[in-house]
Write a protein that holds these residues in place. Structure first.
Motif, mmCIF file in Angstrom:
data_model
loop_
_atom_site.group_PDB
_atom_site.id
_atom_site.type_symbol
_atom_site.label_atom_id
_atom_site.label_comp_id
_atom_site.label_asym_id
_atom_site.label_seq_id
_atom_site.Cartn_x
_atom_site.Cartn_y
_atom_site.Cartn_z
ATOM 1 N N ALA A 309 0.804 -1.229 0.000
ATOM 2 C CA ALA A 309 0.000 0.000 0.000
ATOM 3 C C ALA A 309 0.838 1.280 0.000
ATOM 4 C CB ALA A 309 -0.993 0.016 1.169
ATOM 5 N N PHE A 310 2.029 1.204 -0.587
ATOM 6 C CA PHE A 310 2.744 2.454 -0.880
ATOM 7 C C PHE A 310 3.607 2.241 -2.115
ATOM 8 C CE2 PHE A 310 7.275 1.974 0.152
ATOM 9 C CZ PHE A 310 7.271 0.754 0.830
ATOM 10 N N GLY A 311 3.884 3.318 -2.827
ATOM 11 C CA GLY A 311 4.647 3.211 -4.064
ATOM 12 C C GLY A 311 5.785 4.217 -4.092
ATOM 13 N N ARG A 312 6.248 4.513 -5.289
ATOM 14 C CA ARG A 312 7.411 5.382 -5.444
ATOM 15 C C ARG A 312 7.125 6.812 -4.983
ATOM 16 N NH1 ARG A 312 12.188 4.884 -4.336
ATOM 17 N NH2 ARG A 312 13.492 6.450 -5.284
ATOM 18 N N ALA A 313 5.890 7.276 -5.185
ATOM 19 C CA ALA A 313 5.552 8.644 -4.764
ATOM 20 C C ALA A 313 5.759 8.786 -3.261
ATOM 21 C CB ALA A 313 4.108 8.971 -5.143
ATOM 22 N N THR A 314 5.382 7.747 -2.489
ATOM 23 C CA THR A 314 5.579 7.782 -1.036
ATOM 24 C C THR A 314 7.067 7.839 -0.691
ATOM 25 O OG1 THR A 314 3.526 6.607 -0.572
ATOM 26 C CG2 THR A 314 5.237 6.476 1.111
ATOM 27 N N ASP A 315 7.861 6.969 -1.332
ATOM 28 C CA ASP A 315 9.314 6.973 -1.074
ATOM 29 C C ASP A 315 9.889 8.375 -1.266
ATOM 30 O OD1 ASP A 315 9.812 4.243 -0.544
ATOM 31 O OD2 ASP A 315 9.758 3.767 -2.680
ATOM 32 N N LEU A 316 9.548 8.967 -2.398
ATOM 33 C CA LEU A 316 10.123 10.278 -2.732
ATOM 34 C C LEU A 316 9.611 11.366 -1.808
ATOM 35 C CD1 LEU A 316 10.063 9.752 -6.524
ATOM 36 C CD2 LEU A 316 12.083 10.500 -5.265
ATOM 37 N N ALA A 317 8.315 11.318 -1.503
ATOM 38 C CA ALA A 317 7.746 12.331 -0.612
ATOM 39 C C ALA A 317 8.469 12.292 0.741
ATOM 40 C CB ALA A 317 6.253 12.092 -0.434
ATOM 41 N N CYS A 318 8.758 11.086 1.246
ATOM 42 C CA CYS A 318 9.439 10.957 2.542
ATOM 43 C C CYS A 318 10.839 11.561 2.489
ATOM 44 C CB CYS A 318 9.513 9.489 2.960
ATOM 45 S SG CYS A 318 7.902 8.797 3.341
ATOM 46 N N LEU A 319 11.566 11.296 1.410
ATOM 47 C CA LEU A 319 12.923 11.858 1.282
ATOM 48 C C LEU A 319 12.872 13.382 1.320
ATOM 49 C CD1 LEU A 319 14.395 9.605 -1.575
ATOM 50 C CD2 LEU A 319 14.742 9.379 0.877
ATOM 51 N N HIS A 320 11.888 13.966 0.641
ATOM 52 C CA HIS A 320 11.793 15.433 0.580
ATOM 53 C C HIS A 320 11.278 16.019 1.893
ATOM 54 C CE1 HIS A 320 13.099 16.103 -3.501
ATOM 55 N NE2 HIS A 320 12.354 15.085 -3.905
ATOM 56 N N ILE A 321 10.402 15.300 2.597
ATOM 57 C CA ILE A 321 9.953 15.790 3.917
ATOM 58 C C ILE A 321 11.146 15.864 4.872
ATOM 59 C CG2 ILE A 321 8.625 15.206 5.999
ATOM 60 C CD1 ILE A 321 6.537 13.902 4.177
ATOM 61 N N ARG A 328 4.358 17.749 5.470
ATOM 62 C CA ARG A 328 3.694 16.445 5.506
ATOM 63 C C ARG A 328 2.343 16.505 4.797
ATOM 64 N NH1 ARG A 328 0.392 12.898 8.167
ATOM 65 N NH2 ARG A 328 1.250 10.808 8.420
ATOM 66 N N GLU A 329 1.638 17.614 4.981
ATOM 67 C CA GLU A 329 0.307 17.756 4.373
ATOM 68 C C GLU A 329 0.397 17.772 2.839
ATOM 69 O OE1 GLU A 329 -1.617 21.327 5.629
ATOM 70 O OE2 GLU A 329 -3.508 20.810 4.613
ATOM 71 N N ASP A 330 1.323 18.572 2.319
ATOM 72 C CA ASP A 330 1.484 18.605 0.860
ATOM 73 C C ASP A 330 1.926 17.242 0.335
ATOM 74 O OD1 ASP A 330 0.722 21.221 0.436
ATOM 75 O OD2 ASP A 330 2.741 22.037 0.698
ATOM 76 N N LEU A 334 0.195 14.785 -2.511
ATOM 77 C CA LEU A 334 0.893 14.282 -3.702
ATOM 78 C C LEU A 334 0.823 12.759 -3.777
ATOM 79 C CD1 LEU A 334 4.114 16.521 -3.696
ATOM 80 C CD2 LEU A 334 2.145 16.699 -5.221
ATOM 81 N N VAL A 335 0.968 12.129 -2.611
ATOM 82 C CA VAL A 335 0.908 10.666 -2.575
ATOM 83 C C VAL A 335 -0.470 10.170 -3.028
ATOM 84 C CG1 VAL A 335 0.859 8.693 -0.982
ATOM 85 C CG2 VAL A 335 2.725 10.347 -0.849
ATOM 86 N N LYS A 336 -1.506 10.813 -2.498
ATOM 87 C CA LYS A 336 -2.866 10.406 -2.892
ATOM 88 C C LYS A 336 -3.067 10.541 -4.397
ATOM 89 C CE LYS A 336 -5.328 11.586 1.288
ATOM 90 N NZ LYS A 336 -6.122 12.623 1.928
ATOM 91 N N ALA A 337 -2.512 11.586 -4.974
ATOM 92 C CA ALA A 337 -2.726 11.847 -6.403
ATOM 93 C C ALA A 337 -1.890 10.930 -7.307
ATOM 94 C CB ALA A 337 -2.405 13.311 -6.709
#
Ligand SMILES: [Zn+2]
Length: 410
Positions: A309-321, A328-330, A334-337
């Motif tokens: 239940a997570f993909g590449r968008a999640t990985d990348l979002a975490c690195l940038h957070i 976290r909200e943004d 992005l992850v949802k989209a």
């Protein structure tokens, strides 16, 4: 409504616990990620590890690196100083630039990807023109496509042969050409979390490959006899014997241990040396500068989503957070989209092209997807069937917990 599932290959938690996916309070990683722990304060092990980086004395690590490189530099110039396993991506372009800056004479080695994209080839040519000798090893594509199919249907990972070959081929070349030092990029256990003991492991061994190299329980020898595959078809997929490694003294280091590693920074540096980013955001991702060399990556990332239940968008979002480039909200928006969309297209290939290549129909592919989907993590109808939209996309049982928990606590 929770669905029951007999096909639950990757979730070790009890049925009772999986009614609600818990996410890290600091980044957006779910607890379903293998080897990730969320502590009592709701913070994941990868975020905790990143905290520790602040205390690292990078100057000292840089000096350690310089002294290691000095030890391996060929005094006579008869041999290469090191091998750099490269894909032509932003990280390997950065690794090559840094090694040249540090006065090394590297041999760059590529294991050709499962299905090399046009932009991937362009970036390999760019990397060669940084001024290096280069070897590319391509395994038999007929056999490779059979392995892709076997790996997809048996362990839900089409990219298994690629993940094996990118470790074995540079090590094999190191043995053959007697170049002991291999310069790897980052240790994924450092950046993405994992058992704490391994986060300190800055050398790559056969044991590391077997534990973290993405083999997922399928051994190379298991392929012999399947779909007509012979031992002689698999030469490049076998790791050298320990005795051969010892004879040459093959060792490896993770550059990410010695230099503060940041994929975005690497992309900027690579781009300034001719690396080409994609002309738009990569499918299933939130950036345009990574995973550009293999058209099958869309399928690989999608299966990670189905299992965890997570993909590449999640990985990348975490690195940038963690690097304070995203709130976290943004990141959650992005992850949802972008995360986990049905992989109809990736780079310059359609899903149909790739499935034709590996001899699989769309119907068969969808069946394999469903078989590897952890149904406890996705919405199902009253009969327990996965709910899909018109494009075949699934919906997670929940996309966050932190907002709900805070509301409940206040
Ligand atoms: Zn976290």
């Amino acid at each position: 409504m929770q669905c029951t599932s007999s096909q639950n290959p990757n979730n070790e938690r009890s049925e009772e616990m999986i009614r609600y996916i818990k996410y890290c309070r600091r980044c957006v990683m779910p607890e379903t990620k293998p080897d990730l722990l969320i502590d009592g304060e709701g913070v994941c092990s990868a975020c905790r590890y990143y905290e520790h980086r602040k205390a690292v004395d990078w100057k000292k690590r840089g000096e350690e690196l310089a002294s290691i490189l000095e030890r391996f530099r060929s005094k006579s110039g008869d041999h290469y100083d090191c091998i750099i396993p490269v894909s032509g991506g932003k990280d390997s372009t950065f690794q090559t630039i840094r090694m040249l800056e540090l006065g090394m004479n590297p041999l760059c080695v590529t294991a050709t990807t499962d299905r090399l994209s046009t932009i991937g080839r362009k970036n390999i040519e760019n990397l060669k023109n940084l001024g290096v000798d280069y070897i590319e090893v391509s395994t038999n594509p007929v056999v490779r496509r059979r392995i892709n199919r076997i790996a997809l249907t048996q362990i839900g990972d089409v990219s298994w042969p690629e993940h094996v070959a990118i470790f074995t081929i540079p090590v094999r070349i190191a043995v053959q050409l007697k170049v002991p030092l291999i310069i790897w990029g980052e240790n994924s256990q450092n950046e993405y979390g994992g058992p704490a003991g391994d986060a300190q492991n800055n050398t790559l061994t056969r044991q590391w490959l077997e534990e973290f190299g993405g083999l997922l329980g399928l051994r190379v020898s298991d392929l012999i006899g399947q779909d007509g595959i012979k031992r002689s078809d698999l030469i490049q997929f076998f790791y050298p014997e320990d005795s051969e490694l010892r004879r040459v003294g093959v060792t490896g280091l993770f550059l990410g241990y010695y230099l503060p590693w940041d994929g975005y920074q690497n992309a900027l540096i690579a781009q300034a040396s001719g690396f080409t980013s994609y002309h738009k955001t990569v499918e299933g991702s939130i950036v345009n500068y990574e995973n550009l060399d293999n058209c099958q990556t869309g399928i690989h990332d999608y299966f990670k989503f189905l299992k965890y239940a997570f993909g590449r968008a999640t990985d990348l979002a975490c690195l940038h957070i963690r690097r304070q480039r995203l709130s976290r909200e943004d990141a959650m928006n992005l992850v949802k989209a972008h995360d986990g969309k049905f992989p109809n297209q990736y780079l310059d290939c359609t899903l149909n092209d790739i499935l034709d290549d590996i001899g699989m129909s769309m119907e068969e592919f969808v069946n394999v997807c469903d078989r590897f989907t952890n149904k406890k993590l996705f919405q199902c109808d009253t009969r327990g069937n996965l709910i899909k939209d018109r494009s075949g996309n699934l919906t997670k049982i929940n996309y966050d917990n932190v907002v709900d928990e805070d509301r409940r606590d206040s």
